[in-house]
Design a protein around this motif. Structure first.
Motif, PDB file in Angstrom:
ATOM      1  N   GLY A 114     -52.565  54.096  48.506  1.00 56.42           N
ATOM      2  CA  GLY A 114     -53.090  53.973  47.078  1.00 56.42           C
ATOM      3  C   GLY A 114     -52.008  54.388  46.217  1.00 56.42           C
ATOM      4  N   ALA A 115     -50.663  54.148  46.824  1.00 55.78           N
ATOM      5  CA  ALA A 115     -49.163  54.321  45.896  1.00 55.78           C
ATOM      6  C   ALA A 115     -49.088  52.925  45.069  1.00 55.78           C
ATOM      7  CB  ALA A 115     -48.287  54.642  46.939  1.00 55.78           C
ATOM      8  N   HIS A 116     -48.373  53.060  44.212  1.00 57.25           N
ATOM      9  CA  HIS A 116     -47.826  51.786  43.544  1.00 57.25           C
ATOM     10  C   HIS A 116     -46.771  50.988  44.439  1.00 57.25           C
ATOM     11  CE1 HIS A 116     -49.605  52.670  39.544  1.00 57.25           C
ATOM     12  NE2 HIS A 116     -49.629  54.096  39.880  1.00 57.25           N
ATOM     13  N   TRP A 117     -46.702  49.794  44.113  1.00 61.22           N
ATOM     14  CA  TRP A 117     -45.421  48.992  44.906  1.00 61.22           C
ATOM     15  C   TRP A 117     -44.110  49.652  44.888  1.00 61.22           C
ATOM     16  CZ3 TRP A 117     -46.854  45.735  48.677  1.00 61.22           C
ATOM     17  CH2 TRP A 117     -48.050  45.093  48.685  1.00 61.22           C
ATOM     18  N   GLU A 118     -43.869  50.019  43.514  1.00 58.83           N
ATOM     19  CA  GLU A 118     -42.832  50.722  43.396  1.00 58.83           C
ATOM     20  C   GLU A 118     -42.128  51.777  44.326  1.00 58.83           C
ATOM     21  OE1 GLU A 118     -44.919  50.508  40.824  1.00 58.83           O
ATOM     22  OE2 GLU A 118     -44.161  48.845  39.943  1.00 58.83           O
ATOM     23  N   ASN A 119     -43.357  52.483  44.884  1.00 60.81           N
ATOM     24  CA  ASN A 119     -43.145  53.688  45.849  1.00 60.81           C
ATOM     25  C   ASN A 119     -43.134  53.435  47.321  1.00 60.81           C
ATOM     26  OD1 ASN A 119     -43.169  55.315  43.639  1.00 60.81           O
ATOM     27  ND2 ASN A 119     -45.324  55.352  43.553  1.00 60.81           N
ATOM     28  N   LEU A 120     -43.115  52.041  47.691  1.00 56.01           N
ATOM     29  CA  LEU A 120     -42.953  51.534  48.887  1.00 56.01           C
ATOM     30  C   LEU A 120     -41.986  52.026  49.545  1.00 56.01           C
ATOM     31  CD1 LEU A 120     -44.519  49.685  51.132  1.00 56.01           C
ATOM     32  CD2 LEU A 120     -42.937  47.790  50.418  1.00 56.01           C
ATOM     33  N   PRO A 121     -42.048  52.580  50.677  1.00 56.18           N
ATOM     34  CA  PRO A 121     -40.649  52.999  51.482  1.00 56.18           C
ATOM     35  C   PRO A 121     -39.776  52.050  51.879  1.00 56.18           C
ATOM     36  CG  PRO A 121     -42.962  54.153  52.386  1.00 56.18           C
ATOM     37  CD  PRO A 121     -43.072  53.119  51.406  1.00 56.18           C
ATOM     38  N   GLU A 122     -38.435  52.310  51.711  1.00 51.85           N
ATOM     39  CA  GLU A 122     -37.277  51.450  51.857  1.00 51.85           C
ATOM     40  C   GLU A 122     -37.311  50.684  53.244  1.00 51.85           C
ATOM     41  OE1 GLU A 122     -33.556  52.874  50.672  1.00 51.85           O
ATOM     42  OE2 GLU A 122     -34.127  53.663  48.997  1.00 51.85           O
ATOM     43  N   ARG A 123     -37.927  51.500  54.130  1.00 56.78           N
ATOM     44  CA  ARG A 123     -37.852  50.732  55.537  1.00 56.78           C
ATOM     45  C   ARG A 123     -38.878  49.608  55.623  1.00 56.78           C
ATOM     46  NH1 ARG A 123     -41.105  55.644  56.287  1.00 56.78           N
ATOM     47  NH2 ARG A 123     -43.510  55.252  56.425  1.00 56.78           N
ATOM     48  N   TYR A 124     -39.643  49.355  54.690  1.00 62.68           N
ATOM     49  CA  TYR A 124     -40.441  47.876  54.544  1.00 62.68           C
ATOM     50  C   TYR A 124     -39.624  47.008  53.802  1.00 62.68           C
ATOM     51  CZ  TYR A 124     -44.032  51.081  56.466  1.00 62.68           C
ATOM     52  OH  TYR A 124     -44.850  51.943  57.077  1.00 62.68           O
ATOM     53  N   GLY A 125     -38.577  47.275  53.425  1.00 61.09           N
ATOM     54  CA  GLY A 125     -37.741  46.247  52.617  1.00 61.09           C
ATOM     55  C   GLY A 125     -38.124  46.623  50.905  1.00 61.09           C
TER      56      GLY A 125
ATOM     57  N   ASP B 243     -39.723  39.798  59.349  1.00 56.96           N
ATOM     58  CA  ASP B 243     -40.423  40.500  60.385  1.00 56.96           C
ATOM     59  C   ASP B 243     -41.669  40.748  60.002  1.00 56.96           C
ATOM     60  OD1 ASP B 243     -41.408  42.224  62.399  1.00 56.96           O
ATOM     61  OD2 ASP B 243     -39.865  43.839  62.031  1.00 56.96           O
ATOM     62  N   ASN B 244     -42.790  39.736  60.358  1.00 49.92           N
ATOM     63  CA  ASN B 244     -44.192  40.056  59.877  1.00 49.92           C
ATOM     64  C   ASN B 244     -44.762  41.305  60.288  1.00 49.92           C
ATOM     65  OD1 ASN B 244     -44.441  37.365  58.714  1.00 49.92           O
ATOM     66  ND2 ASN B 244     -44.971  36.303  60.726  1.00 49.92           N
ATOM     67  N   ARG B 245     -44.397  42.016  61.372  1.00 51.16           N
ATOM     68  CA  ARG B 245     -44.841  43.229  61.636  1.00 51.16           C
ATOM     69  C   ARG B 245     -44.710  44.104  60.558  1.00 51.16           C
ATOM     70  NH1 ARG B 245     -44.653  45.866  67.582  1.00 51.16           N
ATOM     71  NH2 ARG B 245     -46.754  44.402  67.835  1.00 51.16           N
ATOM     72  N   LEU B 246     -43.458  44.310  60.352  1.00 53.68           N
ATOM     73  CA  LEU B 246     -42.941  45.163  59.300  1.00 53.68           C
ATOM     74  C   LEU B 246     -43.489  44.983  57.820  1.00 53.68           C
ATOM     75  CD1 LEU B 246     -41.093  47.431  58.837  1.00 53.68           C
ATOM     76  CD2 LEU B 246     -39.211  45.997  58.248  1.00 53.68           C
ATOM     77  N   PHE B 247     -43.676  43.582  57.545  1.00 51.60           N
ATOM     78  CA  PHE B 247     -44.341  43.394  56.484  1.00 51.60           C
ATOM     79  C   PHE B 247     -45.780  43.716  56.317  1.00 51.60           C
ATOM     80  CE2 PHE B 247     -46.987  39.953  54.464  1.00 51.60           C
ATOM     81  CZ  PHE B 247     -46.789  40.248  53.084  1.00 51.60           C
ATOM     82  N   VAL B 248     -46.527  43.326  57.250  1.00 52.85           N
ATOM     83  CA  VAL B 248     -47.971  43.847  57.420  1.00 52.85           C
ATOM     84  C   VAL B 248     -48.123  45.139  57.317  1.00 52.85           C
ATOM     85  CG1 VAL B 248     -50.103  43.723  58.735  1.00 52.85           C
ATOM     86  CG2 VAL B 248     -48.925  41.575  58.523  1.00 52.85           C
ATOM     87  N   ASN B 249     -47.318  46.088  58.199  1.00 55.14           N
ATOM     88  CA  ASN B 249     -47.292  47.447  57.870  1.00 55.14           C
ATOM     89  C   ASN B 249     -47.003  48.104  56.633  1.00 55.14           C
ATOM     90  OD1 ASN B 249     -48.005  47.938  60.720  1.00 55.14           O
ATOM     91  ND2 ASN B 249     -45.850  48.072  61.308  1.00 55.14           N
ATOM     92  N   GLY B 250     -46.193  47.380  56.008  1.00 59.21           N
ATOM     93  CA  GLY B 250     -45.825  47.669  54.495  1.00 59.21           C
ATOM     94  C   GLY B 250     -47.244  47.807  53.639  1.00 59.21           C
ATOM     95  N   CYS B 251     -47.870  46.516  53.787  1.00 54.15           N
ATOM     96  CA  CYS B 251     -49.076  46.134  52.951  1.00 54.15           C
ATOM     97  C   CYS B 251     -49.926  47.320  53.437  1.00 54.15           C
ATOM     98  CB  CYS B 251     -49.363  44.761  53.288  1.00 54.15           C
ATOM     99  SG  CYS B 251     -48.358  43.465  52.570  1.00 54.15           S
TER     100      CYS B 251
END
Length: 96
Positions: free
Chosen positions: A33-44, A18-26
C-alpha cells in the motif's frame, strides 16, 4: 508466466530488463500500500516501474495475465485478499 509477459527477447520493440523483478516490484506496491516513491531501489527507479505499470494497465496486459492465471484449475489457490492488498490512508476517509 514468462511467455505471457511482453518485453521479452523476440517481441517487437525494446526488451524488458527483468520482467520478474518488475512484476515483483508491482506486487510489492500492491501488497504494502506504499506510494510509488517508496518503492525499494532493488526494483529499479520508481518512475520507470510506474511508467511501465501504467502502460501495461492501459494495454490490458494485467487483465490478460490474471484471466489466464484464473482459468488454469491448478492456480485455484491464487487470489487477492484484503489482508494482502492494503489501501492507503487517504482511501479511508473518502475525500478526494
Amino acid at each position: 508466466m514468462a511467455p505471457l509477459l511482453p518485453g521479452k527477447v523476440g517481441d517487437a520493440g525494446r526488451s524488458g530488463t527483468d520482467n520478474r523483478l518488475f512484476v515483483n516490484g508491482c506486487l510489492w506496491i500492491l501488497r504494502s500500500g506504499a506510494h510509488w516513491e517508496n518503492l525499494p531501489e532493488r526494483y529499479g527507479k520508481w518512475q520507470t516501474v510506474h511508467r511501465r505499470f501504467s502502460k501495461w494497465c492501459h494495454a490490458g496486459i494485467w487483465d490478460r495475465i490474471f484471466e489466464i492465471l484464473m482459468a488454469d484449475p491448478d492456480n485455484e489457490y491464487l487470489m487477492f485478499d484484503s489482508m494482502i492488498v492494503r489501501a492507503r490512508q487517504q482511501a479511508a476517509n473518502g475525500k478526494r
